[in-house]
Write a protein that holds these residues in place. Structure first.
Motif, mmCIF file in Angstrom:
data_model
loop_
_atom_site.group_PDB
_atom_site.id
_atom_site.type_symbol
_atom_site.label_atom_id
_atom_site.label_comp_id
_atom_site.label_asym_id
_atom_site.label_seq_id
_atom_site.Cartn_x
_atom_site.Cartn_y
_atom_site.Cartn_z
ATOM 1 N N THR A 38 0.836 -1.208 0.000
ATOM 2 C CA THR A 38 0.000 0.000 0.000
ATOM 3 C C THR A 38 0.863 1.247 0.000
ATOM 4 N N ARG A 39 1.919 1.264 0.843
ATOM 5 C CA ARG A 39 2.812 2.431 0.877
ATOM 6 C C ARG A 39 3.492 2.616 -0.474
ATOM 7 N N ARG A 40 3.888 1.536 -1.100
ATOM 8 C CA ARG A 40 4.527 1.617 -2.416
ATOM 9 C C ARG A 40 3.549 2.175 -3.441
ATOM 10 N N ASN A 41 2.282 1.759 -3.375
ATOM 11 C CA ASN A 41 1.287 2.288 -4.310
ATOM 12 C C ASN A 41 1.052 3.779 -4.088
ATOM 13 N N VAL A 42 1.073 4.221 -2.849
ATOM 14 C CA VAL A 42 0.909 5.647 -2.544
ATOM 15 C C VAL A 42 2.081 6.448 -3.107
ATOM 16 N N VAL A 43 3.294 5.897 -2.979
ATOM 17 C CA VAL A 43 4.472 6.564 -3.545
ATOM 18 C C VAL A 43 4.282 6.757 -5.043
ATOM 19 N N LEU A 44 3.841 5.706 -5.729
ATOM 20 C CA LEU A 44 3.641 5.799 -7.180
ATOM 21 C C LEU A 44 2.531 6.793 -7.507
ATOM 22 N N ALA A 45 1.464 6.783 -6.727
ATOM 23 C CA ALA A 45 0.330 7.664 -6.991
ATOM 24 C C ALA A 45 0.703 9.130 -6.772
ATOM 25 N N LEU A 46 1.370 9.408 -5.637
ATOM 26 C CA LEU A 46 1.743 10.796 -5.352
ATOM 27 C C LEU A 46 2.742 11.310 -6.383
ATOM 28 N N SER A 47 3.712 10.457 -6.753
ATOM 29 C CA SER A 47 4.692 10.860 -7.761
ATOM 30 C C SER A 47 4.040 11.108 -9.114
ATOM 31 N N SER A 48 2.991 10.340 -9.418
ATOM 32 C CA SER A 48 2.312 10.525 -10.710
ATOM 33 C C SER A 48 1.621 11.877 -10.798
ATOM 34 N N GLN A 49 1.314 12.468 -9.649
ATOM 35 C CA GLN A 49 0.680 13.779 -9.649
ATOM 36 C C GLN A 49 1.625 14.850 -10.211
ATOM 37 N N ALA A 50 2.931 14.587 -10.123
ATOM 38 C CA ALA A 50 3.925 15.551 -10.601
ATOM 39 C C ALA A 50 3.975 15.633 -12.123
#
Length: 602
Positions: free
Chosen positions: A480-492
C-alpha cells in the motif's frame, strides 16, 4: 629582304622578364650568400613569414563570413564553426597558427640574441623585430574578442582595464579603445578594425622594412663558421621548407584534435564569468597581477612590463658594453624563465582552485548548450536571447542565487559548488517529485534527514509524527505504501517517468484510492481531488503548475499557509519574475528544450 624567322621571337619568360625584370629579383631573393653555409638556426624568420601569409589567407576567408556586431558576431562564428563547409578547419588553422607564431617569435628572438645579430650595424633591424613582436601579440589580443563569447569578452575587459591604469592618458585611451564608457558594439568594431586592417597593415610594412634591412646587412653567422659559404638556394630554402612543414604538421594535429578553435557561449555583460582566462602566452601577466593587489596593481600591470620592454629595446645599446652581450643573454634568459614560471604557477593554481574548476565545467556546459539552441534556429534578437530564456542554463543560476541558502540540488548549489552540510536547512530538490524522492520523503527516518525536513520546523510537525506512527510492517502495508508513492509521484506529471506511470497505472489507481480515504488515507489530513480539506493540497502535487504556484506564494492556503517555514513568496514579493520562476521550476523538473531525434537515429 627575307622575313624574320618566328624562332627569333622571345619566349613568354623572356618577354615577362623584359617587362618586369623578375629574373633579377628572383636571383636576388634566392641566391643570397649564407656565410658558413646553411643552418637550421636560420629557419625561424622564413617560418614566421610563411605563417603570417597563412594568417592573412585564412583571415580573409573568415572575413567573408564574419559579421562584426554585438548581435551577429557570435552567430556568424557559430555558422563558420558548425555549418560552413570546412569552416571548423579554417577557424582552427587561423587560431593555432596564431599561437604557433608566438612560439616562433620567441625562438627567433632567442636566436638573434644568442648570435648577437642585434649589434651594429643591425640595431634598427633588431628594433623592427621588437615592434613586430609587439604587433603580433596585439594581433592575438584583438582577435580574442572577435568571437564575442564569454571568455573573449571578459578577458578583453580585464586587458582594457589595464590600459586605464596608465597614469595621465590611461582613462582617455581606454575610452578610445573600448569605444565609450562600457563594452559593447563599438568595442567589437574597433577591435575588428585593428585586427583585420590596421595591425596587419603595420606588420606588412615592418616585415618589408625588416627584410630590406636584413638583406642590406646580411646574416650574422655563428662563429666559428662550420663550412664554406653557400647560396640561400637550395640548401637554406630546403631547411626553411622542412621547418615550415614540420610546424604546419604540429598545427594541423591540434586543429584536428580540437575540432577547430574553441567557441564559448555568447557574451553576456550581465553574467559574470569566473572561468575567463587569457591565452596561455598572456598567462604570466595574469599571474603577475596577483602579486600586486589593490593600489599596487599598477606595478604589475604597467611598471614592470614597461621596464622589461625598455631593457629589451635597449639591448643593442647595452651590447656595446664589455659585458653587455652576457648581460643581454642573462636578461632574456631570466625573462623567459620568469614568464615560464609564472605561467606554470597560473596553471597549477587553477588546477587546485575548486571554484575555477566548477566555472570551467559550467563554461563548457553553456558553450555546448549554445550550439544546441542555435541548431534549432537563432532569432533576429541573437543567440544571447536563447541563452537567457533557457531553463537548462538559467535555472541553476536562479537556484544558486535565490534558493541555495536553504536548499541543495544533489548536494551542491545548482552550479556545482559544494556547500557545508550543516548549512542545509531545507529539502534537496534534485529529483523532486520523482518516485525515489517521494519514497525517501514518506519514510520515517529519511524525512528527518538533511535531504528533506531535518533542518526545518516541520521536523516536529504532524507529517513526521504520522510517519513515525505508521511504519508499514506487514507485506500488505508495504505494498500500500509503495502504491501511494507511485500515486503521489504521478501527480507531478514528470516527462521523464511518463512511460513508467502508464505502465504502473493499476498500482497508481490503487494508490489514489487509498489517498482518497478520509479515515486512514492521505485525505484524512490533506485535500486531494474532491475530498479532504486541509493543506498542503495534494491534487497535482509536484506538477509544473503546482510548483510555479508554490514558488509564487508558499503562504497561500493551498500550501503551507501560516505554517510556512522561511520560504519567500518570490512571485508576490516580485523578487523573481514569472519567467524566472518558470525557468527554475522547469530546470528542477529537468524539462527544457531538447532537439528532436529523427526516427532513423533512434
Amino acid at each position: 629582304m627575307a622575313e624574320p624567322s618566328n624562332n627569333s621571337r622571345p619566349g613568354l619568360g623572356a618577354w615577362l622578364d623584359n617587362r618586369t625584370g623578375y629574373k633579377g629579383l628572383l636571383h636576388e631573393v634566392l641566391f643570397e650568400n649564407v656565410p658558413g653555409g646553411a643552418r637550421w638556426r636560420y629557419v625561424w624568420g622564413s617560418t614566421l613569414s610563411f605563417f603570417f601569409v597563412v594568417q592573412v589567407i585564412t583571415g580573409l576567408f573568415l572575413w567573408m563570413s564574419y559579421s562584426p556586431s554585438s548581435q551577429t558576431a557570435w552567430e556568424s562564428v557559430y555558422y563558420i564553426q558548425h555549418q560552413m563547409l570546412g569552416g571548423w578547419f579554417l577557424r582552427g588553422l587561423h587560431h593555432f597558427v596564431a599561437q604557433a607564431m608566438t612560439v616562433l617569435l620567441v625562438l627567433h628572438l632567442m636566436q638573434v640574441i644568442i648570435d648577437g645579430a642585434y649589434k651594429a650595424p643591425r640595431e634598427v633591424n633588431y628594433w623592427f623585430g621588437v615592434v613586430l613582436l609587439v604587433l603580433v601579440l596585439a594581433l592575438s589580443l584583438t582577435g580574442y574578442l572577435l568571437p564575442w563569447d564569454q571568455n573573449g569578452y571578459w578577458s578583453t575587459a580585464v586587458s582594457t582595464n589595464i590600459v586605464g591604469m596608465s597614469p595621465g592618458l590611461g582613462q582617455p585611451m581606454q575610452t578610445v579603445v573600448v569605444g565609450g564608457a562600457s563594452y559593447g558594439h563599438h568595442t567589437l568594431t574597433r577591435f575588428f578594425a585593428l585586427h583585420a586592417g590596421i595591425i596587419p597593415g603595420l606588420i606588412i610594412v615592418f616585415i618589408v622594412g625588416h627584410v630590406y634591412l636584413f638583406r642590406k646587412h646580411g646574416l650574422t653567422p655563428k662563429q666559428p663558421l662550420k663550412g664554406p659559404d653557400q647560396g640561400f638556394w637550395p640548401e637554406q630554402v630546403l631547411r626553411d621548407a622542412v621547418a615550415c612543414l614540420a610546424v604546419l604538421v604540429v598545427v594541423l594535429f591540434f586543429v584536428v584534435r580540437e575540432g577547430g578553435a574553441p567557441l564559448g557561449a555568447p557574451a553576456d555583460p550581465a553574467e559574470q564569468f569566473s572561468a575567463a582566462r587569457p591565452e596561455w602566452y598572456f598567462l604570466f601577466l595574469y599571474q603577475l597581477l596577483k602579486y600586486f593587489p589593490g593600489k599596487t596593481e599598477i606595478i604589475g600591470a604597467i611598471v614592470l612590463p614597461t621596464l622589461c620592454m625598455a631593457v629589451l629595446v635597449a639591448i643593442p645599446v647595452l651590447g656595446r658594453w664589455k659585458l653587455g652581450h652576457r648581460f643581454n643573454l642573462g636578461f632574456v634568459g631570466a625573462l623567459l624563465f620568469g614568464a615560464a614560471l609564472l605561467t606554470w604557477q597560473a596553471v597549477a593554481e587553477d588546477r587546485n582552485d575548486a571554484e575555477y574548476q566548477v566555472a570551467k565545467v559550467v563554461s563548457k556546459r553553456d558553450a555546448e548548450r549554445a550550439v544546441v539552441l542555435a541548431n534549432g534556429g537563432v532569432p533576429i534578437t541573437g543567440a544571447l536571447t536563447l541563452m537567457r530564456d533557457d531553463p537548462y542554463t538559467q535555472g541553476p543560476r536562479i537556484f544558486s542565487r535565490n534558493c541555495a541558502s536553504c536548499h541543495r540540488f544533489d548536494g551542491h548549489d545548482g552550479m556545482g559548488n559544494a556547500l557545508p552540510a550543516d548549512s542545509i536547512s531545507a529539502s534537496d530538490l534534485s529529483g523532486f517529485g520523482s518516485r525515489e524522492w517521494v519514497q525517501r520523503f514518506l519514510n520515517a527516518d529519511s524525512i528527518l534527514s538533511r535531504k528533506h525536513w531535518g533542518g526545518t520546523i516541520h521536523a516536529e510537525g504532524d507529517m513526521a509524527l504520522w510517519l513515525a506512527d505508521h511504519i508499514p510492517e506487514s507485506d500488505e502495508e508495504k505494498v500500500t505504501r509503495r502504491n501511494v508513492v507511485l500515486a503521489l509521484s504521478s501527480q507531478a506529471k514528470l516527462a521523464a517517468q511518463a512511460e513508467l506511470d502508464r505502465t504502473d497505472s493499476v498500482q497508481i489507481a490503487l494508490g489514489i484510492q487509498y489517498m482518497r480515504n478520509t479515515s486512514s488515507g492521505c485525505a484524512e489530513c490533506h485535500k486531494f481531488q474532491d475530498v479532504g480539506t486541509d493543506s498542503p493540497e495534494l491534487t497535482d502535487w509536484g506538477s509544473r503548475e503546482w510548483m510555479i504556484a508554490f514558488v509564487n506564494d508558499p503562504t497561500h492556503p493551498r500550501f503551507f499557509g501560516r505554517d510556512n517555514d522561511r520560504m519567500p513568496s518570490y512571485g508576490t514579493e516580485k523578487s523573481l519574475s514569472q519567467r524566472e520562476i518558470e525557468m527554475v521550476v522547469d530546470w528542477i523538473r529537468k524539462e527544457w528544450y531538447r532537439p528532436k531525434v529523427k526516427a532513423e537515429q533512434r
